[in-house]
Design an enzyme around this catalytic site. Sequence first.
Site, PDB file in Angstrom:
ATOM      1  N   ARG A  44       0.798  -0.867   0.191  1.00 45.29           N
ATOM      2  CA  ARG A  44      -0.260  -0.038   0.203  1.00 45.29           C
ATOM      3  C   ARG A  44       0.758   0.774  -0.202  1.00 45.29           C
ATOM      4  O   ARG A  44       1.145   1.592   1.460  1.00 45.29           O
ATOM      5  CB  ARG A  44      -1.019   0.454   1.903  1.00 45.29           C
ATOM      6  CG  ARG A  44      -1.518   1.166   1.240  1.00 45.29           C
ATOM      7  CD  ARG A  44      -2.648   1.336   2.435  1.00 45.29           C
ATOM      8  NE  ARG A  44      -3.693   2.345   2.316  1.00 45.29           N
ATOM      9  CZ  ARG A  44      -4.038   2.820   3.436  1.00 45.29           C
ATOM     10  NH1 ARG A  44      -3.063   3.321   3.841  1.00 45.29           N
ATOM     11  NH2 ARG A  44      -4.427   3.562   3.054  1.00 45.29           N
ATOM     12  N   LYS A  46       0.189   5.069  -0.920  1.00 45.03           N
ATOM     13  CA  LYS A  46      -0.896   6.320  -1.858  1.00 45.03           C
ATOM     14  C   LYS A  46      -0.263   7.464  -2.631  1.00 45.03           C
ATOM     15  O   LYS A  46      -1.062   8.115  -2.823  1.00 45.03           O
ATOM     16  CB  LYS A  46      -1.852   6.297  -1.626  1.00 45.03           C
ATOM     17  CG  LYS A  46      -2.877   5.289  -0.672  1.00 45.03           C
ATOM     18  CD  LYS A  46      -4.125   4.811  -1.681  1.00 45.03           C
ATOM     19  CE  LYS A  46      -4.711   3.908  -0.950  1.00 45.03           C
ATOM     20  NZ  LYS A  46      -6.022   3.413  -2.138  1.00 45.03           N
ATOM     21  N   ASN A  74      -2.697  -2.372  -3.497  1.00 45.97           N
ATOM     22  CA  ASN A  74      -3.649  -1.226  -3.042  1.00 45.97           C
ATOM     23  C   ASN A  74      -3.937  -0.539  -3.946  1.00 45.97           C
ATOM     24  O   ASN A  74      -3.108  -0.023  -4.265  1.00 45.97           O
ATOM     25  CB  ASN A  74      -3.327  -1.027  -2.033  1.00 45.97           C
ATOM     26  CG  ASN A  74      -4.377   0.402  -1.412  1.00 45.97           C
ATOM     27  OD1 ASN A  74      -4.890   1.338  -1.336  1.00 45.97           O
ATOM     28  ND2 ASN A  74      -5.122  -1.041  -0.763  1.00 45.97           N
ATOM     29  N   SER A 113     -12.534  -3.882   0.849  1.00 46.48           N
ATOM     30  CA  SER A 113     -12.834  -3.294   2.668  1.00 46.48           C
ATOM     31  C   SER A 113     -14.349  -2.652   2.393  1.00 46.48           C
ATOM     32  O   SER A 113     -14.979  -2.349   1.570  1.00 46.48           O
ATOM     33  CB  SER A 113     -11.706  -2.012   1.972  1.00 46.48           C
ATOM     34  OG  SER A 113     -11.014  -1.856   2.366  1.00 46.48           O
ATOM     35  N   THR A 141      -2.597   5.416  11.859  1.00 42.16           N
ATOM     36  CA  THR A 141      -1.866   5.321  10.316  1.00 42.16           C
ATOM     37  C   THR A 141      -2.756   4.695   9.262  1.00 42.16           C
ATOM     38  O   THR A 141      -2.523   4.884   8.021  1.00 42.16           O
ATOM     39  CB  THR A 141      -1.758   3.494   9.837  1.00 42.16           C
ATOM     40  OG1 THR A 141      -2.279   2.271  10.580  1.00 42.16           O
ATOM     41  CG2 THR A 141      -0.290   2.480  11.074  1.00 42.16           C
ATOM     42  N   LYS A 142      -4.310   5.098   9.731  1.00 41.44           N
ATOM     43  CA  LYS A 142      -5.453   5.209   8.247  1.00 41.44           C
ATOM     44  C   LYS A 142      -6.906   6.337   9.299  1.00 41.44           C
ATOM     45  O   LYS A 142      -7.787   5.656   9.493  1.00 41.44           O
ATOM     46  CB  LYS A 142      -5.993   4.593   7.557  1.00 41.44           C
ATOM     47  CG  LYS A 142      -6.771   4.437   6.408  1.00 41.44           C
ATOM     48  CD  LYS A 142      -7.253   3.278   5.944  1.00 41.44           C
ATOM     49  CE  LYS A 142      -8.260   3.012   4.861  1.00 41.44           C
ATOM     50  NZ  LYS A 142      -8.807   2.303   4.831  1.00 41.44           N
ATOM     51  N   GLY A 175      -6.728  -0.999  14.063  1.00 34.48           N
ATOM     52  CA  GLY A 175      -5.935  -0.590  15.376  1.00 34.48           C
ATOM     53  C   GLY A 175      -5.733  -2.102  16.701  1.00 34.48           C
ATOM     54  O   GLY A 175      -5.517  -1.995  17.395  1.00 34.48           O
ATOM     55  N   MET A 269      -5.051  -2.241  46.478  1.00 38.25           N
ATOM     56  CA  MET A 269      -5.885  -0.648  45.602  1.00 38.25           C
ATOM     57  C   MET A 269      -5.360   0.491  44.720  1.00 38.25           C
ATOM     58  O   MET A 269      -4.454   0.803  45.432  1.00 38.25           O
ATOM     59  CB  MET A 269      -7.276  -0.176  46.138  1.00 38.25           C
ATOM     60  CG  MET A 269      -7.217  -1.026  47.486  1.00 38.25           C
ATOM     61  SD  MET A 269      -8.570  -1.972  46.615  1.00 38.25           S
ATOM     62  CE  MET A 269     -10.054  -0.784  46.499  1.00 38.25           C
TER      63      MET A 269
END
Length: 498
Positions: A44, A46, A74, A113, A141-142, A175, A269
């Site tokens: 990928r 772009k 991609n 996608s 990243t996107k 993610g 705690m």
Amino acid sequence: MGKPVVDYSLYLVTDSTPAILGNRDLVSVVEAAVQGGVTVVQYRDKTSDTRVLVDTARALHAITSRHGVPLLINDRVDVALAVGCEGVHIGQDDMDLPTARKLLGEDKIIGVSASTLEEAQTACDQGADYLGIGAVFSTATKTNTKNVLGVSGLRALLSALATSHPAIKTVCIGGLNATNLQRVLYQSATDGKPADGVALVSAIVAAEDPEAEARRLLALVRSPPAFVGRAELDGAGAGAARDVESVLARVVQNFAANVALAVGASPIMANYGEEAADLSKLGGALVVNMGTVTPEALENYAKALRAYNLAGGPIVFDPVGAGATSVRRNAARSIMAAGYLDRGVDSSHTLSLAERASLVSALARRERNVIVCTGKIDVVSDGRRTLAVSNGHEMLGRVTGTGCVLGTTISAFAAAAAAAAAGASASGAGGSAGPDRLVAAVAALVVFGVAGERAAEREDVQGPGSYVPALIDELYKIRRETVKGDMVWLEKAKVEML
């Protein structure tokens, strides 16, 4: 030649930006990742010129071909044709699938996608070979993701596809990393088809050692999560549930040998999430009591959840006042999305027993958790088995904090069960079976309920103020009696299968 059979387990999407790749060579990073076990590579880029894309894709294809790993491009069908690689991946704003298929032919792989069911159904109907479903979580990243699904959205989409297009292959993306991918795969598979793999970007490309990280990630994808008890597998507990009193006796005896305080817990705690990584290694359990719901608190909860999920430690979530305000409802959703929770504790007084049993069972199946709903009769389920525990006393509802204390009790029993199962496995006495967390939760409810009844019967208890210390005393006394082999208290257990 025919279309290749693809293993989508560990799907690498490249990123050539300096923020992710740094000053390293992309081809070298991909070669290391493939050697580590990446099963699919998507190139990928772009921003680069077509000539650069073709040259880089050829270099990548030479590597992936040597290892029998498909290379997909991609968006750029022209680059895929120039290189002669195995196929392309297209987004909703890229070339339409029918046109791409005409240009590439039937022997090439085309992935699409999808972030909605409509997009997924359309792609399947048009002949997509696989779907990239996401984003599961937001990711740096996107940034142009249209929809963040969360685990519940991913699960709903996979469930629908299991009915309409059961043969379609799927990878989830967005993610995902070593701390959450097992949980996402496990929980999204409820009542539907599991994803066939995970698509990762920065988790591999930005790794200091891409080969070692790919090897670790593939092992995580292909192995069951540490938090899944083997005793909860199909058919493992139906007979035990029918004879729950004998099971309780056996389990409680194991717990009692490992406990230190009244209910067998040594509490810490902690409100600072950074401590969780060290605490999770101590073999205990985590209780997330949803008190403060500030952004800082939610971030601390998330850090703790990730640490205990990775270590396989039990987690109890007490959604205090979850239905009271929209802020708390959103906070509860955020906590549920941040980690796998072994069980939730909440109460309901307006539904019938049958309605509560149906609700708890459905929620347990959906979330793949053990769910506890407290009330005059407590209901607990793992989605396959649902039980009612009628022990307890109305005085428990007249003092504050008993719900929190119950959560702590359940966590102590879950942690002791996990430790006992691990010890049995290590010694060879218990094979590979993990703890039956449903039985652990039921045992905790019975102990807590019987202690509540015994405390209310004491002559020194005159009201709520004297009831609380008496409850603690009775919890302690039950532990001591059990250690000595005196199980008479268990005769008071009121448990039934629903």
